[in-house]
Design a protein around this motif. Structure first.
Motif, PDB file in Angstrom:
ATOM      1  N   PHE A   1       0.833  -1.210   0.000  1.00 34.95           N
ATOM      2  CA  PHE A   1       0.000   0.000   0.000  1.00 34.95           C
ATOM      3  C   PHE A   1       0.867   1.259   0.000  1.00 34.95           C
ATOM      4  CE2 PHE A   1      -2.106   3.428   2.314  1.00 34.95           C
ATOM      5  CZ  PHE A   1      -3.296   3.551   1.605  1.00 34.95           C
ATOM      6  N   PHE A   2       1.863   1.296   0.874  1.00 39.18           N
ATOM      7  CA  PHE A   2       2.652   2.529   1.005  1.00 39.18           C
ATOM      8  C   PHE A   2       3.665   2.707  -0.123  1.00 39.18           C
ATOM      9  CE2 PHE A   2       0.851   2.476   5.256  1.00 39.18           C
ATOM     10  CZ  PHE A   2       0.518   3.819   5.401  1.00 39.18           C
TER      11      PHE A   2
ATOM     12  N   GLU B   1       1.476   4.321  -2.654  1.00 41.35           N
ATOM     13  CA  GLU B   1       1.226   5.724  -2.280  1.00 41.35           C
ATOM     14  C   GLU B   1       2.464   6.587  -2.542  1.00 41.35           C
ATOM     15  OE1 GLU B   1      -1.605   7.299  -1.106  1.00 41.35           O
ATOM     16  OE2 GLU B   1      -2.583   5.425  -1.672  1.00 41.35           O
ATOM     17  N   ASP B   2       3.620   6.034  -2.214  1.00 39.05           N
ATOM     18  CA  ASP B   2       4.868   6.777  -2.432  1.00 39.05           C
ATOM     19  C   ASP B   2       5.104   7.000  -3.925  1.00 39.05           C
ATOM     20  OD1 ASP B   2       7.543   7.710  -1.146  1.00 39.05           O
ATOM     21  OD2 ASP B   2       8.183   6.386  -2.780  1.00 39.05           O
TER      22      ASP B   2
ATOM     23  N   ILE C   1       2.791   7.160  -6.262  1.00 41.55           N
ATOM     24  CA  ILE C   1       1.819   8.166  -6.725  1.00 41.55           C
ATOM     25  C   ILE C   1       2.288   9.570  -6.335  1.00 41.55           C
ATOM     26  CG2 ILE C   1      -0.542   9.039  -6.388  1.00 41.55           C
ATOM     27  CD1 ILE C   1      -1.402   6.076  -6.026  1.00 41.55           C
ATOM     28  N   LEU C   2       2.799   9.674  -5.101  1.00 42.65           N
ATOM     29  CA  LEU C   2       3.268  10.973  -4.606  1.00 42.65           C
ATOM     30  C   LEU C   2       4.381  11.541  -5.492  1.00 42.65           C
ATOM     31  CD1 LEU C   2       3.280  13.118  -2.269  1.00 42.65           C
ATOM     32  CD2 LEU C   2       5.015  11.692  -1.156  1.00 42.65           C
TER      33      LEU C   2
ATOM     34  N   VAL D   1      -2.122  13.055  -4.346  1.00 45.00           N
ATOM     35  CA  VAL D   1      -1.854  12.968  -2.897  1.00 45.00           C
ATOM     36  C   VAL D   1      -0.721  13.934  -2.568  1.00 45.00           C
ATOM     37  CG1 VAL D   1      -2.574  10.545  -2.653  1.00 45.00           C
ATOM     38  CG2 VAL D   1      -0.190  11.069  -3.177  1.00 45.00           C
TER      39      VAL D   1
ATOM     40  N   ARG E   1       2.416  15.025   0.528  1.00 40.77           N
ATOM     41  CA  ARG E   1       3.304  14.427   1.537  1.00 40.77           C
ATOM     42  C   ARG E   1       2.617  14.338   2.901  1.00 40.77           C
ATOM     43  NH1 ARG E   1       7.171  11.052   2.138  1.00 40.77           N
ATOM     44  NH2 ARG E   1       8.226  11.901   0.299  1.00 40.77           N
TER      45      ARG E   1
ATOM     46  N   TYR F   1      -0.498  14.046   3.639  1.00 39.74           N
ATOM     47  CA  TYR F   1      -1.527  12.993   3.627  1.00 39.74           C
ATOM     48  C   TYR F   1      -0.889  11.611   3.815  1.00 39.74           C
ATOM     49  CZ  TYR F   1      -4.779   9.614   1.544  1.00 39.74           C
ATOM     50  OH  TYR F   1      -5.566   8.512   1.309  1.00 39.74           O
ATOM     51  N   VAL F   2       0.185  11.376   3.065  1.00 36.34           N
ATOM     52  CA  VAL F   2       0.870  10.070   3.149  1.00 36.34           C
ATOM     53  C   VAL F   2       1.475   9.872   4.540  1.00 36.34           C
ATOM     54  CG1 VAL F   2       2.759   8.658   2.233  1.00 36.34           C
ATOM     55  CG2 VAL F   2       1.333  10.001   0.672  1.00 36.34           C
TER      56      VAL F   2
ATOM     57  N   LEU G   1      -1.241   9.060   6.989  1.00 41.05           N
ATOM     58  CA  LEU G   1      -1.659   7.661   6.809  1.00 41.05           C
ATOM     59  C   LEU G   1      -0.655   6.707   7.463  1.00 41.05           C
ATOM     60  CD1 LEU G   1      -2.982   7.113   3.154  1.00 41.05           C
ATOM     61  CD2 LEU G   1      -4.209   6.763   5.295  1.00 41.05           C
ATOM     62  N   TRP G   2       0.629   7.014   7.259  1.00 40.57           N
ATOM     63  CA  TRP G   2       1.675   6.152   7.819  1.00 40.57           C
ATOM     64  C   TRP G   2       1.640   6.164   9.351  1.00 40.57           C
ATOM     65  CZ3 TRP G   2       4.336   2.100   7.774  1.00 40.57           C
ATOM     66  CH2 TRP G   2       5.476   1.933   8.570  1.00 40.57           C
TER      67      TRP G   2
END
Length: 334
Positions: A18-19, A22-23, A25-26, A33, A35, A37-38, A41-42
């Motif tokens: 998942f991360f 996300e990374d 996509i960032l 997304v 930074r 937001y990520v 989430l983390w």
């Protein structure tokens, strides 16, 4: 155990997957997304993961499973750290788990020591050949120039429990080292953790097992004398244990603030307990001898022969004290 590990592995893989996405996509898109937001989430995922791991690991009683779990967590943490996610809390939790792992090890080694002491014959080890002698010398650091001069077959002064206990002490140290690896600790920190754990093993676990062996019912004088001899040899081997730890951690034993092993005091305490038990047993034996003896205490006149009472008493004392001839001269003088 395999299913449990697979469950953890699947759990970690999902979080990592998942991360990583996300990374990606960032860093490859704009506006989808950000930074903050990520990171938020983390933080949420990390707190829930740690809570879950604390709960699940607290029920674990298998040191091997905890070790495997620790290795998975390290892999999980190192992977996410590679993507820039903070993982200090995971390593803090691993240090907490280290205490639990240590307690589980102590319970496991308690059983090992009990078994060794229960199964021992409390007799000097007979060695028929140089090969047998070498086999024991590999297990336990023993040097006796006088004994070396005696031809085979011969007997070592200690019983089997000495090399077995010493081997178990080394196994425990290895088990401690395994957990300390890959936690990004300094050599000094690892050395300190191992020494503190080994001290607990010596002063708590092994000490209690030795006291149990000394105090249990029907322990004879010969066994108690052998325990004194055994603990003397184990005490003398303590500096080899110090060296053993130093060799695997690369931290010299004379380093400032290095934790010292309490092995000497553990074995001295056991020896003193055995000596007290011998004293108590001797008094009981003499009392029993006097109570059981049916002598005529009022002989009409002195004769040329010693009384039956004296003859029997001397014979009894000779047979009893013959046991102590096995003790090293220094201990007999003490």
């Amino acid at each position: 155990q395999h299913e449990t590990l697979e469950g953890y592995r699947h759990y970690f893989n999902q979080i990592v997957g998942f991360f990583v996405v996300e990374d990606h996509i960032l860093h490859t898109t704009q506006g989808l997304v950000n930074r903050a937001y990520v990171e938020e989430l983390w933080e949420l995922a990390l707190s829930k993961t740690i809570a879950a791991l604390r709960t699940h690991s607290s029920y674990c009683t298998d040191p091997d499973l905890i070790l495997d779990l620790k290795n998975l967590i390290v892999l999980f943490a190192d992977t996410l750290q590679g993507y820039g996610f903070p993982v200090n809390q995971l390593f803090d939790m691993l240090l907490e788990m280290r205490d639990q792992y240590g307690e589980i090890l102590l319970k496991k080694w308690n059983q090992s020591f009990r078994q060794i002491l229960d199964q021992d014959n409390y007799s000097p080890i007979p060695v028929a050949s140089p090969e047998e002698y070498q086999r024991i010398a590999c297990q336990f650091p023993f040097q006796d120039p006088e004994l070396d001069k005696i031809p085979f077959p011969k007997k070592l002064p200690f019983s089997e429990f000495v090399p077995k206990v010493y081997s178990q002490l080394k196994e425990f140290i290895y088990a401690c080292l395994k957990y300390s690896e890959d936690l990004h600790l300094s050599s000094t920190e690892i050395d300190d953790m191992i020494r503190k754990s080994t001290n607990l093993l010596l002063t708590r676990t092994l000490s209690h097992c030795l006291q149990y062996a000394i105090k249990k019912k029907n322990v004879g004088l010969a066994e108690l004398v052998q325990i004194i001899i055994n603990t003397t040899h184990l005490e003398q081997s303590c500096h080899y244990l110090e060296e053993f730890i130093s060799n695997i951690t690369n931290v010299p034993p004379d380093t400032i603030n290095a934790t010292k092993l309490y092995g000497t005091s553990t074995f001295k305490d056991a020896r003193h307990a055995a000596e007290e038990e011998i004293y108590t047993n001797l008094n009981q034996k003499i009392d029993q001898f006097l109570q059981l003896a049916d002598y005529d205490w009022t002989a009409a006149q002195g004769g040329a022969q010693a009384s039956d009472y004296l003859s029997d008493l001397i014979a009894f004392l000779c047979s009893t004290f013959a046991v102590f001839t096995h003790l090293p001269v220094k201990l007999r003088l003490d």
